[in-house]
Design a protein around this motif. Structure first.
Motif, PDB file in Angstrom:
ATOM      1  N   LEU A 103       0.683  -1.141  -0.139  1.00 64.03           N
ATOM      2  CA  LEU A 103      -0.072  -0.007   0.001  1.00 64.03           C
ATOM      3  C   LEU A 103       0.939   1.178  -0.081  1.00 64.03           C
ATOM      4  CD1 LEU A 103      -2.902  -0.616   2.355  1.00 64.03           C
ATOM      5  CD2 LEU A 103      -2.870  -0.182   0.057  1.00 64.03           C
ATOM      6  N   SER A 104       1.951   1.176   0.730  1.00 62.35           N
ATOM      7  CA  SER A 104       2.972   2.497   1.025  1.00 62.35           C
ATOM      8  C   SER A 104       3.351   2.675  -0.382  1.00 62.35           C
ATOM      9  CB  SER A 104       3.792   1.984   2.017  1.00 62.35           C
ATOM     10  OG  SER A 104       4.502   3.378   2.254  1.00 62.35           O
ATOM     11  N   ALA A 105       3.929   1.482  -1.129  1.00 64.97           N
ATOM     12  CA  ALA A 105       4.598   2.039  -2.213  1.00 64.97           C
ATOM     13  C   ALA A 105       4.008   2.305  -3.319  1.00 64.97           C
ATOM     14  CB  ALA A 105       5.575   0.732  -2.599  1.00 64.97           C
ATOM     15  N   VAL A 106       2.840   1.542  -3.666  1.00 69.75           N
ATOM     16  CA  VAL A 106       1.654   2.135  -4.755  1.00 69.75           C
ATOM     17  C   VAL A 106       1.090   3.346  -4.527  1.00 69.75           C
ATOM     18  CG1 VAL A 106      -0.306   1.485  -5.729  1.00 69.75           C
ATOM     19  CG2 VAL A 106       1.280  -0.252  -5.202  1.00 69.75           C
ATOM     20  N   GLY A 107       0.660   3.583  -3.016  1.00 72.30           N
ATOM     21  CA  GLY A 107       0.197   4.902  -3.000  1.00 72.30           C
ATOM     22  C   GLY A 107       1.211   6.013  -2.753  1.00 72.30           C
ATOM     23  N   GLY A 108       2.491   5.902  -2.629  1.00 69.46           N
ATOM     24  CA  GLY A 108       3.220   6.914  -2.587  1.00 69.46           C
ATOM     25  C   GLY A 108       3.413   7.249  -4.192  1.00 69.46           C
ATOM     26  N   LEU A 109       3.655   6.428  -4.869  1.00 69.28           N
ATOM     27  CA  LEU A 109       3.950   6.739  -6.480  1.00 69.28           C
ATOM     28  C   LEU A 109       2.649   7.464  -6.943  1.00 69.28           C
ATOM     29  CD1 LEU A 109       5.240   3.167  -7.739  1.00 69.28           C
ATOM     30  CD2 LEU A 109       6.663   5.455  -7.282  1.00 69.28           C
ATOM     31  N   TYR A 110       1.496   7.181  -6.591  1.00 67.06           N
ATOM     32  CA  TYR A 110       0.400   7.865  -6.924  1.00 67.06           C
ATOM     33  C   TYR A 110       0.418   9.189  -6.494  1.00 67.06           C
ATOM     34  CZ  TYR A 110      -4.664   9.172  -7.868  1.00 67.06           C
ATOM     35  OH  TYR A 110      -5.656   9.622  -8.316  1.00 67.06           O
ATOM     36  N   VAL A 111       0.459   9.347  -5.273  1.00 71.55           N
ATOM     37  CA  VAL A 111       0.821  10.713  -4.679  1.00 71.55           C
ATOM     38  C   VAL A 111       1.949  11.693  -5.310  1.00 71.55           C
ATOM     39  CG1 VAL A 111       1.182  12.107  -2.440  1.00 71.55           C
ATOM     40  CG2 VAL A 111      -0.165  10.074  -2.516  1.00 71.55           C
ATOM     41  N   VAL A 112       2.870  11.029  -5.749  1.00 67.09           N
ATOM     42  CA  VAL A 112       3.941  11.863  -6.308  1.00 67.09           C
ATOM     43  C   VAL A 112       3.369  12.284  -7.686  1.00 67.09           C
ATOM     44  CG1 VAL A 112       6.301  11.506  -7.400  1.00 67.09           C
ATOM     45  CG2 VAL A 112       5.911  10.398  -5.058  1.00 67.09           C
ATOM     46  N   TYR A 113       2.814  11.409  -8.354  1.00 66.39           N
ATOM     47  CA  TYR A 113       2.255  11.675  -9.651  1.00 66.39           C
ATOM     48  C   TYR A 113       1.300  12.958  -9.520  1.00 66.39           C
ATOM     49  CZ  TYR A 113      -1.403  11.627 -13.364  1.00 66.39           C
ATOM     50  OH  TYR A 113      -2.163  12.146 -14.180  1.00 66.39           O
ATOM     51  N   LEU A 114       0.441  13.067  -8.536  1.00 67.41           N
ATOM     52  CA  LEU A 114      -0.592  14.121  -8.314  1.00 67.41           C
ATOM     53  C   LEU A 114       0.224  15.226  -7.709  1.00 67.41           C
ATOM     54  CD1 LEU A 114      -3.441  12.524  -5.904  1.00 67.41           C
ATOM     55  CD2 LEU A 114      -3.365  13.070  -8.344  1.00 67.41           C
ATOM     56  N   GLY A 115       1.431  15.403  -7.275  1.00 65.73           N
ATOM     57  CA  GLY A 115       2.261  16.310  -6.492  1.00 65.73           C
ATOM     58  C   GLY A 115       2.944  16.901  -7.643  1.00 65.73           C
ATOM     59  N   VAL A 116       3.517  16.313  -8.755  1.00 63.17           N
ATOM     60  CA  VAL A 116       4.364  16.530  -9.866  1.00 63.17           C
ATOM     61  C   VAL A 116       3.378  17.338 -10.856  1.00 63.17           C
ATOM     62  CG1 VAL A 116       5.367  16.081 -11.891  1.00 63.17           C
ATOM     63  CG2 VAL A 116       6.207  14.976  -9.866  1.00 63.17           C
ATOM     64  N   SER A 117       2.045  16.818 -10.927  1.00 64.66           N
ATOM     65  CA  SER A 117       0.988  17.545 -11.802  1.00 64.66           C
ATOM     66  C   SER A 117       0.470  18.994 -11.224  1.00 64.66           C
ATOM     67  CB  SER A 117      -0.292  16.629 -11.853  1.00 64.66           C
ATOM     68  OG  SER A 117       0.056  15.333 -12.580  1.00 64.66           O
ATOM     69  N   THR A 118       0.475  18.863 -10.070  1.00 66.44           N
ATOM     70  CA  THR A 118       0.206  20.156  -9.211  1.00 66.44           C
ATOM     71  C   THR A 118       1.111  21.221  -9.517  1.00 66.44           C
ATOM     72  OG1 THR A 118      -1.067  19.133  -7.529  1.00 66.44           O
ATOM     73  CG2 THR A 118      -0.350  21.451  -7.160  1.00 66.44           C
ATOM     74  N   ILE A 119       2.460  20.798  -9.377  1.00 62.60           N
ATOM     75  CA  ILE A 119       3.675  21.632  -9.713  1.00 62.60           C
ATOM     76  C   ILE A 119       3.563  22.099 -10.932  1.00 62.60           C
ATOM     77  CG2 ILE A 119       6.236  21.833  -9.906  1.00 62.60           C
ATOM     78  CD1 ILE A 119       6.162  19.860  -7.419  1.00 62.60           C
ATOM     79  N   ARG A 120       3.655  21.181 -12.157  1.00 69.44           N
ATOM     80  CA  ARG A 120       3.543  21.661 -13.408  1.00 69.44           C
ATOM     81  C   ARG A 120       2.146  22.763 -13.679  1.00 69.44           C
ATOM     82  NH1 ARG A 120       3.639  16.638 -17.112  1.00 69.44           N
ATOM     83  NH2 ARG A 120       3.441  18.267 -18.785  1.00 69.44           N
TER      84      ARG A 120
END
Length: 204
Positions: A70-87
């Motif tokens: 859960l931690s690994a998969v959820g973390g990758l999804y959160v990173v994706y959302l964070g990068v999208s927000t930064i862009r």
């Protein structure tokens, strides 16, 4: 009364702790105001039911790697959302009064997925919430309900208060300030996701 106070205390700690959902609440409040933020602040009421039920009934049957995956998969999804927000923040325009809110259904769905894949609710309910609930239930069903009710009242309420504060001040931000805050919420998301992924992938 003791169970209610315990629920309120634990809910406050969980509600104000920096993390993925809190960052999503900030970003949503910047984009769409208080109503957008409060919808995400209340996401635990939608997403935590399976977490609570599994933690109360099937903790012993869960494999040891469950929370790590859960931690690994959820973390990758959160990173994706964070990068999208930064862009998005690079060219984002501050909202004006009367602007249409971003798609609420998509925001809520993303927040539900983040919360379900976030190991923190699972760890809390497995290690703290389920034992406290069982102890309260042995005292009386009303005590158990007071514990859960107090916990979620403050957990969601603290995030609602943050959504109000951010939403109320967003129209007074300059273009640079708005983009910096939105980008900052994206950085918080990315950092939270990286930490979650690292914890899931790190050897035990």
């Amino acid at each position: 009364m003791t169970e209610l106070l315990l629920g309120l205390s634990l809910g406050l700690g969980a509600g104000v702790t920096p993390g993925a959902l809190l960052s999503l609440v900030i970003a949503a409040s910047l984009r769409g105001g208080f109503r957008s933020g409060v919808r995400l602040a209340c996401v635990p009421l939608l997403s935590d039911l399976p977490v609570v039920l599994l933690s109360l009934t099937a903790v012993g049957a869960m494999p040891g790697t469950f929370v790590r995956v859960l931690s690994a998969v959820g973390g990758l999804y959160v990173v994706y959302l964070g990068v999208s927000t930064i862009r998005e923040a690079r060219a984002a325009e501050p909202p004006r009064p009367g602007d249409a809110e971003p798609s609420s259904a998509r925001q809520v769905l993303s927040a539900v997925v983040v919360n379900l894949l976030n190991p923190h609710p699972w760890l809390f309910w497995i290690a703290v919430g389920a034992p406290a609930f069982d102890a309260a239930w042995e005292h009386s069903p009303a005590s158990a309900l007071a514990f859960v009710g107090g916990f979620y009242l403050v957990l969601c309420g603290s995030k609602v208060a943050l959504a109000w504060a951010v939403g109320a001040g967003r129209h007074r931000l300059s273009l640079r300030g708005y983009r910096l805050l939105l980008g900052g919420s994206g950085l918080l998301l990315t950092a939270a996701g990286a930490v979650l992924s690292f914890r899931g992938l790190a050897p035990q």
